[in-house]
Design a protein around this motif. Structure first.
Motif, PDB file in Angstrom:
ATOM      1  N   VAL A  91     -81.680  24.688 -35.087  1.00  0.00           N
ATOM      2  CA  VAL A  91     -80.397  23.562 -35.233  1.00  0.00           C
ATOM      3  C   VAL A  91     -80.748  22.409 -35.096  1.00  0.00           C
ATOM      4  O   VAL A  91     -82.051  22.061 -34.692  1.00  0.00           O
ATOM      5  N   GLY A  92     -80.063  21.427 -35.961  1.00  0.00           N
ATOM      6  CA  GLY A  92     -80.473  20.360 -35.888  1.00  0.00           C
ATOM      7  C   GLY A  92     -80.190  19.356 -35.647  1.00  0.00           C
ATOM      8  O   GLY A  92     -80.371  17.795 -35.317  1.00  0.00           O
ATOM      9  N   GLY A  93     -78.667  19.757 -35.300  1.00  0.00           N
ATOM     10  CA  GLY A  93     -77.708  18.861 -34.156  1.00  0.00           C
ATOM     11  C   GLY A  93     -77.877  19.333 -32.183  1.00  0.00           C
ATOM     12  O   GLY A  93     -79.011  19.913 -32.075  1.00  0.00           O
ATOM     13  N   VAL A  94     -76.883  19.206 -32.046  1.00  0.00           N
ATOM     14  CA  VAL A  94     -76.961  19.821 -30.869  1.00  0.00           C
ATOM     15  C   VAL A  94     -76.263  20.663 -30.672  1.00  0.00           C
ATOM     16  O   VAL A  94     -75.607  21.432 -31.288  1.00  0.00           O
ATOM     17  N   LEU A  95     -77.616  21.985 -29.478  1.00  0.00           N
ATOM     18  CA  LEU A  95     -76.814  23.277 -29.064  1.00  0.00           C
ATOM     19  C   LEU A  95     -75.827  23.140 -27.935  1.00  0.00           C
ATOM     20  O   LEU A  95     -76.282  22.173 -27.401  1.00  0.00           O
ATOM     21  N   SER A  96     -74.460  23.694 -27.821  1.00  0.00           N
ATOM     22  CA  SER A  96     -73.803  23.876 -26.770  1.00  0.00           C
ATOM     23  C   SER A  96     -73.156  25.072 -26.626  1.00  0.00           C
ATOM     24  O   SER A  96     -73.608  25.803 -27.716  1.00  0.00           O
ATOM     25  N   LEU A  97     -73.793  25.157 -25.394  1.00  0.00           N
ATOM     26  CA  LEU A  97     -73.697  26.784 -24.702  1.00  0.00           C
ATOM     27  C   LEU A  97     -73.205  26.937 -23.359  1.00  0.00           C
ATOM     28  O   LEU A  97     -72.587  25.776 -22.589  1.00  0.00           O
ATOM     29  N   PRO A  98     -72.713  27.906 -23.555  1.00  0.00           N
ATOM     30  CA  PRO A  98     -71.437  28.372 -22.069  1.00  0.00           C
ATOM     31  C   PRO A  98     -72.695  27.944 -21.622  1.00  0.00           C
ATOM     32  O   PRO A  98     -73.732  28.218 -20.957  1.00  0.00           O
TER      33      PRO A  98
ATOM     34  N   GLY B 195     -76.813  21.871 -38.665  1.00  0.00           N
ATOM     35  CA  GLY B 195     -75.684  19.773 -37.383  1.00  0.00           C
ATOM     36  C   GLY B 195     -76.153  21.012 -36.350  1.00  0.00           C
ATOM     37  O   GLY B 195     -76.664  21.573 -36.044  1.00  0.00           O
ATOM     38  N   ASP B 196     -74.777  20.368 -35.716  1.00  0.00           N
ATOM     39  CA  ASP B 196     -73.969  21.216 -34.686  1.00  0.00           C
ATOM     40  C   ASP B 196     -73.981  22.654 -34.810  1.00  0.00           C
ATOM     41  O   ASP B 196     -73.360  23.143 -35.214  1.00  0.00           O
ATOM     42  N   LEU B 197     -75.224  23.029 -32.938  1.00  0.00           N
ATOM     43  CA  LEU B 197     -74.019  24.665 -33.192  1.00  0.00           C
ATOM     44  C   LEU B 197     -72.849  25.015 -32.083  1.00  0.00           C
ATOM     45  O   LEU B 197     -73.721  24.512 -30.928  1.00  0.00           O
ATOM     46  N   ASP B 198     -71.920  25.039 -31.927  1.00  0.00           N
ATOM     47  CA  ASP B 198     -71.265  24.946 -30.773  1.00  0.00           C
ATOM     48  C   ASP B 198     -71.199  26.212 -30.292  1.00  0.00           C
ATOM     49  O   ASP B 198     -69.975  26.951 -30.613  1.00  0.00           O
ATOM     50  N   LEU B 199     -70.836  26.929 -29.094  1.00  0.00           N
ATOM     51  CA  LEU B 199     -70.717  28.085 -28.680  1.00  0.00           C
ATOM     52  C   LEU B 199     -70.080  28.067 -26.961  1.00  0.00           C
ATOM     53  O   LEU B 199     -70.024  29.069 -26.125  1.00  0.00           O
ATOM     54  N   TYR B 200     -69.978  27.159 -26.424  1.00  0.00           N
ATOM     55  CA  TYR B 200     -69.500  26.995 -25.693  1.00  0.00           C
ATOM     56  C   TYR B 200     -67.753  27.152 -25.108  1.00  0.00           C
ATOM     57  O   TYR B 200     -66.822  27.467 -25.978  1.00  0.00           O
ATOM     58  N   GLY B 201     -68.127  27.420 -23.812  1.00  0.00           N
ATOM     59  CA  GLY B 201     -66.532  28.232 -23.774  1.00  0.00           C
ATOM     60  C   GLY B 201     -66.357  29.435 -23.416  1.00  0.00           C
ATOM     61  O   GLY B 201     -65.591  30.194 -23.994  1.00  0.00           O
ATOM     62  N   ASN B 202     -66.975  29.866 -24.588  1.00  0.00           N
ATOM     63  CA  ASN B 202     -67.638  31.860 -24.428  1.00  0.00           C
ATOM     64  C   ASN B 202     -67.867  32.421 -22.827  1.00  0.00           C
ATOM     65  O   ASN B 202     -68.728  32.908 -23.133  1.00  0.00           O
ATOM     66  N   ILE B 203     -66.676  32.537 -21.980  1.00  0.00           N
ATOM     67  CA  ILE B 203     -67.058  33.004 -20.939  1.00  0.00           C
ATOM     68  C   ILE B 203     -67.522  34.357 -20.434  1.00  0.00           C
ATOM     69  O   ILE B 203     -68.042  34.076 -19.539  1.00  0.00           O
ATOM     70  N   HIS B 204     -67.530  35.130 -21.697  1.00  0.00           N
ATOM     71  CA  HIS B 204     -67.539  37.048 -21.789  1.00  0.00           C
ATOM     72  C   HIS B 204     -69.184  36.969 -21.608  1.00  0.00           C
ATOM     73  O   HIS B 204     -69.835  38.055 -21.812  1.00  0.00           O
TER      74      HIS B 204
END
Length: 173
Positions: free
Chosen positions: A138-145, A116-125
């Motif tokens: 990743v089969g779904g949406v990859l969200s990155l900072p 599904g989705d892999l969400d790493l968004y919001g990891n500002i460091h």
């Protein structure tokens, strides 16, 4: 309390007990292989992140009936590091790591398989990705900072669909 109300309360108690029993069975039914992998990863996460609650990490950990890892929501857990063992996970659904304090990702991260989705968004460091990141599936949406989007587009061979989904997610924020 009338007869009908008493019957309804007892019925609700039985339903709650049945749910609790089913949940317990599911937690003990998954295969020992999956249990060992997740248990090892969980122990490693706890050793690298003092002060993080084991109960909170387990609260949004879900397994399929066959014992495979369905999804794991680790968002907002104040994680700063992930162990090398993290790359051994195979998740059928989503893996959510957003809004943590991750400063790096293990080299094994590229071995992850997320259906599904892999969400790493919001990891500002989080300022860099491991070389293995290009092997990530990743089969779904990859969200990155935000700070890593150019790095991904330039260095790694992610699918056009994944990059488009990332751009769409960013423009909707």
């Amino acid at each position: 309390m009338g007869c009908r109300q008493t019957t309804q309360v007892k019925g609700n108690e039985r339903m709650e007990q049945a749910r609790a029993d089913a949940k317990m069975r599911l937690s003990t039914d998954f295969s020992s292989e999956h249990r060992e992998v997740v248990t090892a990863v969980l122990a490693d996460i706890l050793s690298l992140n003092p002060g993080v609650s084991e109960d909170k990490l387990k609260a949004k950990l879900f397994f399929n009936q066959d014992g495979s890892l369905k999804s794991w929501d680790l968002s907002g857990q104040d994680l700063s590091h992930l162990p090398e063992s993290f790359g051994t996970l195979q998740v059928e659904g989503g893996l959510y790591l957003y809004n943590n304090w991750l400063v790096d990702l293990p080299e094994s991260f590229g071995s992850l398989r997320v259906g599904g989705d892999l969400d790493l968004y919001g990891n500002i460091h989080l300022s860099a990705l491991p070389e293995s990141f290009g092997n990530l599936r990743v089969g779904g949406v990859l969200s990155l900072p935000e700070q890593l989007k150019k790095d991904v587009g330039g260095r790694f061979a992610l699918s056009e669909t994944q990059l488009q989904a990332q751009q769409q997610a960013a423009s909707s924020c």
